[in-house]
Design a protein around this motif. Structure first.
Motif, PDB file in Angstrom:
ATOM      1  N   LEU A 111       0.821  -1.216   0.000  1.00 24.28           N
ATOM      2  CA  LEU A 111       0.000   0.000   0.000  1.00 24.28           C
ATOM      3  C   LEU A 111       0.854   1.265   0.000  1.00 24.28           C
ATOM      4  O   LEU A 111       0.452   2.284  -0.566  1.00 24.28           O
ATOM      5  CB  LEU A 111      -0.942  -0.001   1.211  1.00 24.28           C
ATOM      6  CG  LEU A 111      -2.132  -0.951   1.139  1.00 24.28           C
ATOM      7  CD1 LEU A 111      -2.932  -0.890   2.436  1.00 24.28           C
ATOM      8  CD2 LEU A 111      -3.012  -0.636  -0.054  1.00 24.28           C
ATOM      9  N   VAL A 112       2.015   1.184   0.613  1.00 24.22           N
ATOM     10  CA  VAL A 112       2.915   2.346   0.658  1.00 24.22           C
ATOM     11  C   VAL A 112       3.265   2.796  -0.754  1.00 24.22           C
ATOM     12  O   VAL A 112       3.342   3.989  -1.044  1.00 24.22           O
ATOM     13  CB  VAL A 112       4.204   1.998   1.449  1.00 24.22           C
ATOM     14  CG1 VAL A 112       5.242   3.090   1.328  1.00 24.22           C
ATOM     15  CG2 VAL A 112       3.871   1.716   2.884  1.00 24.22           C
ATOM     16  N   TYR A 113       3.445   1.843  -1.654  1.00 29.06           N
ATOM     17  CA  TYR A 113       3.874   2.166  -3.016  1.00 29.06           C
ATOM     18  C   TYR A 113       2.743   2.694  -3.885  1.00 29.06           C
ATOM     19  O   TYR A 113       2.993   3.139  -5.008  1.00 29.06           O
ATOM     20  CB  TYR A 113       4.514   0.930  -3.665  1.00 29.06           C
ATOM     21  CG  TYR A 113       5.684   0.419  -2.869  1.00 29.06           C
ATOM     22  CD1 TYR A 113       6.793   1.223  -2.646  1.00 29.06           C
ATOM     23  CD2 TYR A 113       5.681  -0.849  -2.310  1.00 29.06           C
ATOM     24  CE1 TYR A 113       7.868   0.780  -1.903  1.00 29.06           C
ATOM     25  CE2 TYR A 113       6.756  -1.305  -1.567  1.00 29.06           C
ATOM     26  CZ  TYR A 113       7.843  -0.487  -1.368  1.00 29.06           C
ATOM     27  OH  TYR A 113       8.902  -0.932  -0.627  1.00 29.06           O
ATOM     28  N   MET A 114       1.537   2.658  -3.385  1.00 34.27           N
ATOM     29  CA  MET A 114       0.399   3.186  -4.139  1.00 34.27           C
ATOM     30  C   MET A 114       0.081   4.629  -3.775  1.00 34.27           C
ATOM     31  O   MET A 114      -0.800   5.234  -4.379  1.00 34.27           O
ATOM     32  CB  MET A 114      -0.831   2.300  -3.899  1.00 34.27           C
ATOM     33  CG  MET A 114      -0.634   0.889  -4.435  1.00 34.27           C
ATOM     34  SD  MET A 114      -1.988  -0.206  -4.064  1.00 34.27           S
ATOM     35  CE  MET A 114      -3.335   0.577  -4.919  1.00 34.27           C
ATOM     36  N   THR A 115       0.794   5.172  -2.813  1.00 31.46           N
ATOM     37  CA  THR A 115       0.579   6.565  -2.419  1.00 31.46           C
ATOM     38  C   THR A 115       1.224   7.477  -3.460  1.00 31.46           C
ATOM     39  O   THR A 115       1.987   7.020  -4.308  1.00 31.46           O
ATOM     40  CB  THR A 115       1.197   6.826  -1.034  1.00 31.46           C
ATOM     41  OG1 THR A 115       2.605   6.622  -1.121  1.00 31.46           O
ATOM     42  CG2 THR A 115       0.600   5.907   0.023  1.00 31.46           C
ATOM     43  N   PRO A 116       0.946   8.789  -3.399  1.00 30.88           N
ATOM     44  CA  PRO A 116       1.550   9.711  -4.374  1.00 30.88           C
ATOM     45  C   PRO A 116       3.098   9.672  -4.375  1.00 30.88           C
ATOM     46  O   PRO A 116       3.712   9.845  -5.414  1.00 30.88           O
ATOM     47  CB  PRO A 116       1.035  11.083  -3.942  1.00 30.88           C
ATOM     48  CG  PRO A 116      -0.258  10.793  -3.277  1.00 30.88           C
ATOM     49  CD  PRO A 116      -0.075   9.473  -2.595  1.00 30.88           C
TER      50      PRO A 116
ATOM     51  N   GLY B 287       4.814   6.989  -3.638  1.00 28.76           N
ATOM     52  CA  GLY B 287       5.177   5.574  -3.630  1.00 28.76           C
ATOM     53  C   GLY B 287       6.337   5.223  -4.537  1.00 28.76           C
ATOM     54  O   GLY B 287       7.213   4.436  -4.175  1.00 28.76           O
TER      55      GLY B 287
END
Length: 163
Positions: free
Chosen positions: A34-39, A41
């Motif tokens: 999920l961390v990598y799906m943030t802006p 990421g």
């Protein structure tokens, strides 16, 4: 890799159902992803990939090559291969396992460190805090090897395995 970890845990704790370990590993992987799906990421993934994967993988590969070829011994490895597969390994493989491959991997690591450039993403250089986090990830990954090696030697001290 996850399958290997699940197998090790399953061997240690036989009463835990396999599906529970698989589901737990899937949930942990999902939450980490999920961390990598943030802006930011991709910015974080670039940092983790560079410091947490590349350098650590090269260093641990060199350590593994040295452990197998120099500590366990190329001669013993070839004898094991002959026993398991009935194949006699030639001089070429012995030289590669003993000298060429560890040497080339060491050269790759040295080259990577000599040609080290500040990490950037889309032309933006990372702040110093991120470099410190990256080198911290690298140090944690690298320090695992001597820590666990010392732990195993300590646990086997006085054991018949060390004789």
């Amino acid at each position: 890799m996850v399958s290997c970890v699940i197998t090790v845990i399953k061997d240690k704790f036989k009463s835990i159902p396999h599906w529970t370990l698989s589901a737990g590993a899937s949930i942990v992987g999902f939450l980490c992803g999920l961390v990598y799906m943030t802006p930011g990421g991709q910015f974080i993934m670039n940092l983790v990939d560079f410091y947490g994967c590349c350098f650590i993988a090269i260093f641990l590969a060199i350590a593994q090559l040295i452990a197998v070829s120099w500590m366990y011994g190329v001669k013993r490895l070839c004898r094991d291969i002959a026993f398991m597969f009935g194949i006699k390994t030639g001089l070429y493989w012995r030289i590669c396992w003993g000298f060429v491959t560890p040497g080339l991997m060491a050269l790759v690591l040295i080259y990577s460190l000599v040609e080290y450039q500040p990490l950037t993403y889309n032309g933006v250089e990372y702040p110093d805090l991120y470099y410190n986090i990256g080198w911290g990830m690298w140090a944690i990954g690298i320090c695992q090897l001597p820590f666990w090696a010392c732990y195993v030697v300590y646990k086997q001290k006085g054991s018949s395995l060390m004789e």
